[in-house]
Design a protein around this motif. Structure first.
Motif, mmCIF file in Angstrom:
data_model
loop_
_atom_site.group_PDB
_atom_site.id
_atom_site.type_symbol
_atom_site.label_atom_id
_atom_site.label_comp_id
_atom_site.label_asym_id
_atom_site.label_seq_id
_atom_site.Cartn_x
_atom_site.Cartn_y
_atom_site.Cartn_z
ATOM 1 N N VAL A 73 28.389 42.447 -47.784
ATOM 2 C CA VAL A 73 29.791 42.602 -47.387
ATOM 3 C C VAL A 73 30.437 43.755 -48.156
ATOM 4 C CG1 VAL A 73 32.075 41.493 -47.430
ATOM 5 C CG2 VAL A 73 30.085 40.244 -46.566
ATOM 6 N N VAL A 74 30.168 43.846 -49.440
ATOM 7 C CA VAL A 74 30.729 44.930 -50.247
ATOM 8 C C VAL A 74 30.221 46.284 -49.745
ATOM 9 C CG1 VAL A 74 30.711 45.982 -52.553
ATOM 10 C CG2 VAL A 74 31.218 43.547 -52.276
ATOM 11 N N ALA A 75 28.928 46.380 -49.481
ATOM 12 C CA ALA A 75 28.366 47.642 -48.991
ATOM 13 C C ALA A 75 28.974 48.011 -47.640
ATOM 14 C CB ALA A 75 26.842 47.543 -48.886
ATOM 15 N N ALA A 76 29.111 47.038 -46.743
ATOM 16 C CA ALA A 76 29.694 47.310 -45.422
ATOM 17 C C ALA A 76 31.160 47.731 -45.548
ATOM 18 C CB ALA A 76 29.557 46.086 -44.525
ATOM 19 N N ALA A 77 31.888 47.134 -46.478
ATOM 20 C CA ALA A 77 33.292 47.508 -46.689
ATOM 21 C C ALA A 77 33.414 48.898 -47.313
ATOM 22 C CB ALA A 77 33.988 46.471 -47.577
ATOM 23 N N PHE B 173 31.162 51.424 -47.132
ATOM 24 C CA PHE B 173 30.561 52.485 -46.328
ATOM 25 C C PHE B 173 30.748 52.192 -44.839
ATOM 26 C CE2 PHE B 173 28.350 52.368 -50.383
ATOM 27 C CZ PHE B 173 28.326 53.701 -50.745
ATOM 28 N N PRO B 174 31.990 52.236 -44.345
ATOM 29 C CA PRO B 174 32.261 51.834 -42.964
ATOM 30 C C PRO B 174 31.619 52.723 -41.902
ATOM 31 C CG PRO B 174 34.222 52.773 -43.953
ATOM 32 C CD PRO B 174 33.213 52.636 -45.052
ATOM 33 N N ALA B 175 31.274 53.940 -42.238
ATOM 34 C CA ALA B 175 30.690 54.841 -41.244
ATOM 35 C C ALA B 175 29.197 54.603 -41.034
ATOM 36 C CB ALA B 175 30.927 56.298 -41.651
ATOM 37 N N VAL B 176 28.590 53.812 -41.912
ATOM 38 C CA VAL B 176 27.148 53.587 -41.826
ATOM 39 C C VAL B 176 26.892 52.257 -41.130
ATOM 40 C CG1 VAL B 176 25.010 53.367 -43.142
ATOM 41 C CG2 VAL B 176 26.846 54.829 -44.008
ATOM 42 N N PRO B 177 26.188 52.263 -39.985
ATOM 43 C CA PRO B 177 25.881 50.996 -39.310
ATOM 44 C C PRO B 177 24.912 50.159 -40.145
ATOM 45 C CG PRO B 177 25.433 52.883 -37.875
ATOM 46 C CD PRO B 177 25.700 53.413 -39.247
ATOM 47 N N LEU B 178 25.345 48.976 -40.527
ATOM 48 C CA LEU B 178 24.551 48.079 -41.358
ATOM 49 C C LEU B 178 24.395 46.736 -40.653
ATOM 50 C CD1 LEU B 178 26.308 48.679 -44.796
ATOM 51 C CD2 LEU B 178 24.309 49.861 -43.872
ATOM 52 N N ALA B 179 23.397 45.974 -41.060
ATOM 53 C CA ALA B 179 23.217 44.615 -40.550
ATOM 54 C C ALA B 179 22.489 43.798 -41.601
ATOM 55 C CB ALA B 179 22.424 44.626 -39.243
ATOM 56 N N PRO B 180 22.837 42.523 -41.726
ATOM 57 C CA PRO B 180 22.113 41.666 -42.659
ATOM 58 C C PRO B 180 20.840 41.141 -42.016
ATOM 59 C CG PRO B 180 23.817 40.401 -41.581
ATOM 60 C CD PRO B 180 23.942 41.825 -41.077
ATOM 61 N N SER B 181 19.907 40.727 -42.841
ATOM 62 C CA SER B 181 18.757 40.000 -42.306
ATOM 63 C C SER B 181 19.263 38.653 -41.809
ATOM 64 C CB SER B 181 17.707 39.787 -43.397
ATOM 65 O OG SER B 181 18.193 38.876 -44.367
ATOM 66 N N ARG B 182 18.451 37.965 -41.040
ATOM 67 C CA ARG B 182 18.861 36.662 -40.529
ATOM 68 C C ARG B 182 19.153 35.701 -41.682
ATOM 69 N NH1 ARG B 182 15.860 32.152 -37.670
ATOM 70 N NH2 ARG B 182 17.563 31.070 -36.682
ATOM 71 N N VAL B 183 18.360 35.750 -42.732
ATOM 72 C CA VAL B 183 18.556 34.868 -43.888
ATOM 73 C C VAL B 183 19.852 35.222 -44.614
ATOM 74 C CG1 VAL B 183 17.619 34.213 -46.137
ATOM 75 C CG2 VAL B 183 16.098 34.401 -44.160
ATOM 76 N N VAL B 184 20.083 36.487 -44.854
ATOM 77 C CA VAL B 184 21.305 36.919 -45.551
ATOM 78 C C VAL B 184 22.533 36.604 -44.694
ATOM 79 C CG1 VAL B 184 22.551 38.915 -46.475
ATOM 80 C CG2 VAL B 184 20.096 38.640 -46.931
ATOM 81 N N ASP B 185 22.392 36.670 -43.391
ATOM 82 C CA ASP B 185 23.505 36.357 -42.500
ATOM 83 C C ASP B 185 23.992 34.919 -42.701
ATOM 84 O OD1 ASP B 185 25.234 37.414 -40.468
ATOM 85 O OD2 ASP B 185 24.224 36.108 -39.033
ATOM 86 N N GLU B 186 23.081 34.016 -43.058
ATOM 87 C CA GLU B 186 23.481 32.632 -43.356
ATOM 88 C C GLU B 186 24.500 32.619 -44.494
ATOM 89 O OE1 GLU B 186 23.423 28.430 -42.953
ATOM 90 O OE2 GLU B 186 22.505 29.937 -41.673
ATOM 91 N N GLY B 187 24.276 33.436 -45.504
ATOM 92 C CA GLY B 187 25.229 33.535 -46.611
ATOM 93 C C GLY B 187 26.535 34.184 -46.189
ATOM 94 N N TRP B 188 26.440 35.161 -45.297
ATOM 95 C CA TRP B 188 27.654 35.809 -44.793
ATOM 96 C C TRP B 188 28.488 34.791 -44.026
ATOM 97 C CZ3 TRP B 188 27.793 40.310 -40.710
ATOM 98 C CH2 TRP B 188 29.067 40.866 -40.680
ATOM 99 N N HIS B 189 27.831 33.970 -43.189
ATOM 100 C CA HIS B 189 28.567 32.929 -42.465
ATOM 101 C C HIS B 189 29.319 32.032 -43.453
ATOM 102 C CE1 HIS B 189 25.715 33.031 -38.720
ATOM 103 N NE2 HIS B 189 26.273 34.196 -38.977
ATOM 104 N N ALA B 190 28.646 31.627 -44.519
ATOM 105 C CA ALA B 190 29.286 30.760 -45.518
ATOM 106 C C ALA B 190 30.453 31.472 -46.196
ATOM 107 C CB ALA B 190 28.255 30.311 -46.549
ATOM 108 N N LEU B 191 30.281 32.742 -46.496
ATOM 109 C CA LEU B 191 31.347 33.518 -47.136
ATOM 110 C C LEU B 191 32.559 33.626 -46.207
ATOM 111 C CD1 LEU B 191 31.944 35.090 -49.739
ATOM 112 C CD2 LEU B 191 30.909 37.091 -48.661
#
Length: 153
Positions: free
Chosen positions: A43-47, A49-67
């Motif tokens: 989340v910090v990296a995406a915030a 570096f907004p010009a760079v298309p990023l995506a979490p792995s499926r596992v990391v996305d679980e943590g993003w959902h919780a956040l």
């Protein structure tokens, strides 16, 4: 190297870990913590570096959902580092693109954080089972998945 403890207090981190474990009751607290740490770095990296298309792995996305469930924390984390990071859920394993995960890991490191490589594998890896059925599009972490078109008769 920076550390997640610079981003979340112990109490905040524990709350997000609990949310991950609530959705994944068989997951160890250690694994849930690692997932939360990687999601926070993402989340910090995406915030930052907004010009760079990023995506979490499926596992990391679980943590993003919780956040994201911790709305104030997610919003403050984003605002402190540049911009709000939207989440658009969807799942289609054919959208997996190893390059977006490589790029995301590189940007996290550019932001000053080490990466837990074991949690940044493809969606079919199976090392860590998570409840969320979410895989982001190859071009952008913040793009909704296209819906399949109905067959033409």
């Amino acid at each position: 190297m920076r550390h997640v403890s610079d981003l979340l207090t112990g109490e905040q981190r524990a709350g997000v870990i609990k949310t991950v474990r609530d959705s994944n009751p068989d997951m160890t607290e250690d694994m849930a913590g690692r997932i939360v740490d990687e999601a926070t770095k993402f989340v910090v990296a995406a915030a930052c570096f907004p010009a760079v298309p990023l995506a979490p792995s499926r596992v990391v996305d679980e943590g993003w959902h919780a956040l994201i469930v911790h709305t104030r924390l997610h919003e403050e984390l984003c605002e402190q580092h540049g911009r709000f990071v939207q989440h658009s859920p969807g799942y289609d394993p054919t959208h997996y693109d190893p390059e977006v995960l490589e790029r995301t890991r590189a940007v996290i490191e550019e932001a000053g954080y080490s990466v837990d490589d074991e949690l940044w594998r493809g969606p079919q890896d199976g090392l860590v089972s998570v409840a969320a059925n979410c895989q982001h599009a190859p071009r952008c972490a913040i793009r909704p998945m296209p819906k399949p078109e109905p067959p033409v008769s």
